[in-house]
Design a protein around this motif. Sequence first.
Motif, PDB file in Angstrom:
ATOM      1  N   PHE A   1      -2.901   2.928  12.927  1.00  0.00           N
ATOM      2  CA  PHE A   1      -1.801   2.591  12.014  1.00  0.00           C
ATOM      3  C   PHE A   1      -2.373   2.042  10.719  1.00  0.00           C
ATOM      4  O   PHE A   1      -3.397   1.368  10.720  1.00  0.00           O
ATOM      5  N   HIS A   2      -1.706   2.375   9.633  1.00  0.00           N
ATOM      6  CA  HIS A   2      -2.042   1.699   8.377  1.00  0.00           C
ATOM      7  C   HIS A   2      -0.805   1.669   7.487  1.00  0.00           C
ATOM      8  O   HIS A   2       0.241   2.167   7.868  1.00  0.00           O
ATOM      9  N   ALA A   3      -0.984   1.039   6.305  1.00  0.00           N
ATOM     10  CA  ALA A   3       0.128   0.869   5.356  1.00  0.00           C
ATOM     11  C   ALA A   3       1.341   0.243   6.044  1.00  0.00           C
ATOM     12  O   ALA A   3       2.475   0.668   5.862  1.00  0.00           O
TER      13      ALA A   3
ATOM     14  N   MET B   1       5.500   2.051   8.129  1.00  0.00           N
ATOM     15  CA  MET B   1       4.132   2.177   8.650  1.00  0.00           C
ATOM     16  C   MET B   1       3.745   3.644   8.722  1.00  0.00           C
ATOM     17  O   MET B   1       4.591   4.531   8.791  1.00  0.00           O
ATOM     18  N   HIS B   2       2.463   3.887   8.671  1.00  0.00           N
ATOM     19  CA  HIS B   2       1.934   5.223   8.901  1.00  0.00           C
ATOM     20  C   HIS B   2       1.286   5.220  10.279  1.00  0.00           C
ATOM     21  O   HIS B   2       0.495   4.341  10.595  1.00  0.00           O
ATOM     22  N   MET B   3       1.661   6.218  11.082  1.00  0.00           N
ATOM     23  CA  MET B   3       1.066   6.351  12.407  1.00  0.00           C
ATOM     24  C   MET B   3       0.168   7.592  12.364  1.00  0.00           C
ATOM     25  O   MET B   3       0.627   8.688  12.054  1.00  0.00           O
TER      26      MET B   3
ATOM     27  N   LEU C   1       4.221  10.010   9.960  1.00  0.00           N
ATOM     28  CA  LEU C   1       3.259  10.513  10.947  1.00  0.00           C
ATOM     29  C   LEU C   1       2.186  11.331  10.228  1.00  0.00           C
ATOM     30  O   LEU C   1       2.505  12.199   9.409  1.00  0.00           O
ATOM     31  N   GLU C   2       0.922  11.038  10.530  1.00  0.00           N
ATOM     32  CA  GLU C   2      -0.167  11.710   9.822  1.00  0.00           C
ATOM     33  C   GLU C   2      -1.273  12.104  10.799  1.00  0.00           C
ATOM     34  O   GLU C   2      -1.494  11.411  11.792  1.00  0.00           O
ATOM     35  N   PRO C   3      -1.988  13.213  10.490  1.00  0.00           N
ATOM     36  CA  PRO C   3      -3.133  13.581  11.333  1.00  0.00           C
ATOM     37  C   PRO C   3      -4.316  12.649  11.071  1.00  0.00           C
ATOM     38  O   PRO C   3      -4.699  12.437   9.924  1.00  0.00           O
TER      39      PRO C   3
ATOM     40  N   ARG D   1      -6.617  13.193   3.611  1.00  0.00           N
ATOM     41  CA  ARG D   1      -5.422  12.910   2.803  1.00  0.00           C
ATOM     42  C   ARG D   1      -4.531  11.844   3.440  1.00  0.00           C
ATOM     43  O   ARG D   1      -3.736  11.207   2.757  1.00  0.00           O
ATOM     44  N   SER D   2      -4.682  11.662   4.758  1.00  0.00           N
ATOM     45  CA  SER D   2      -3.888  10.638   5.439  1.00  0.00           C
ATOM     46  C   SER D   2      -4.219   9.238   4.937  1.00  0.00           C
ATOM     47  O   SER D   2      -3.433   8.310   5.105  1.00  0.00           O
ATOM     48  N   TYR D   3      -5.401   9.098   4.335  1.00  0.00           N
ATOM     49  CA  TYR D   3      -5.870   7.771   3.923  1.00  0.00           C
ATOM     50  C   TYR D   3      -5.707   7.519   2.433  1.00  0.00           C
ATOM     51  O   TYR D   3      -6.089   6.479   1.930  1.00  0.00           O
ATOM     52  N   GLU D   4      -5.131   8.500   1.737  1.00  0.00           N
ATOM     53  CA  GLU D   4      -4.987   8.370   0.286  1.00  0.00           C
ATOM     54  C   GLU D   4      -3.710   7.642  -0.100  1.00  0.00           C
ATOM     55  O   GLU D   4      -3.470   7.392  -1.267  1.00  0.00           O
ATOM     56  N   ASP D   5      -2.887   7.336   0.864  1.00  0.00           N
ATOM     57  CA  ASP D   5      -1.565   6.812   0.548  1.00  0.00           C
ATOM     58  C   ASP D   5      -1.385   5.381   1.084  1.00  0.00           C
ATOM     59  O   ASP D   5      -0.284   4.955   1.380  1.00  0.00           O
ATOM     60  N   MET D   6      -2.492   4.666   1.217  1.00  0.00           N
ATOM     61  CA  MET D   6      -2.409   3.337   1.834  1.00  0.00           C
ATOM     62  C   MET D   6      -2.054   2.238   0.844  1.00  0.00           C
ATOM     63  O   MET D   6      -1.549   1.198   1.233  1.00  0.00           O
TER      64      MET D   6
HETATM   65 ZN   LIG Z   1      -1.289   7.077   5.386  1.00  0.00          ZN
END
Ligand SMILES: [Zn+2]
Length: 147
Positions: A80-82, A96-98, A133-135, A140-145
Motif C-alpha cells: 500500500f502507498h499514498a 489509498m493505493h493497493m 488498484l495498481e500492479p 508507473r504505480s509509484y509515480e503517483d505517490m
Molecule cells: Zn500508486
Amino acid sequence: MADVYTSVGVVVGLGLAWLTGWNWLDPVIAILVGVNILVVGYRLMSESASGLMDATLSPEDNARIQAILDAHAEPGRIEFHAVRTRESGARQFMEMHMLVPGDWTVLRGHDAMEDLVEKIVAEFPAMRVTGHLEPVSDPRSYEDMAL
Ligand SMILES: [Zn+2]
C-alpha cells in the motif's frame, strides 16, 4: 469566560485608579485589556478555522488504519502507498493505493480491495474509502505517490 475577566478587570482597574489616584494604572490596564482581546480573538479565529478545514485523522486512528493495511500486506506482492485520511465534520475519508500482482484478474483484485474496505469500515463506520488498484511490478504505480 475571558471576556468576563476583561470587563471585571477594566472596572476594578478603573476603580483602583480613581480611588488611589494612580493614573499610570489606566494605560497599564488598557494594554492588558488589549493583549487579552488579541489572545481571545486569535483563539476564536483558530478554533473556527480548524472546524472549517478538513484535517487528517488522529495519530491513533491513523495507526489503527496502518495496522489494518499491514495485516493485509505481503511485501513484494501486496503493498500500500499514498494512504491519506481526512475528517470533514462527522465524516471520514480515506484514499489509498493497493498494489497487487499484475496477473491477478480484475475480480480477484476487486475482491481483495472489498475485503479490506469492509475491515476498515467495520472499525470506522463513518469512513468512505477510495482505493486505487495498481500492479506491484509496474514502475508507473509509484509515480503517483506525491500529494
Ligand atoms: Zn500508486
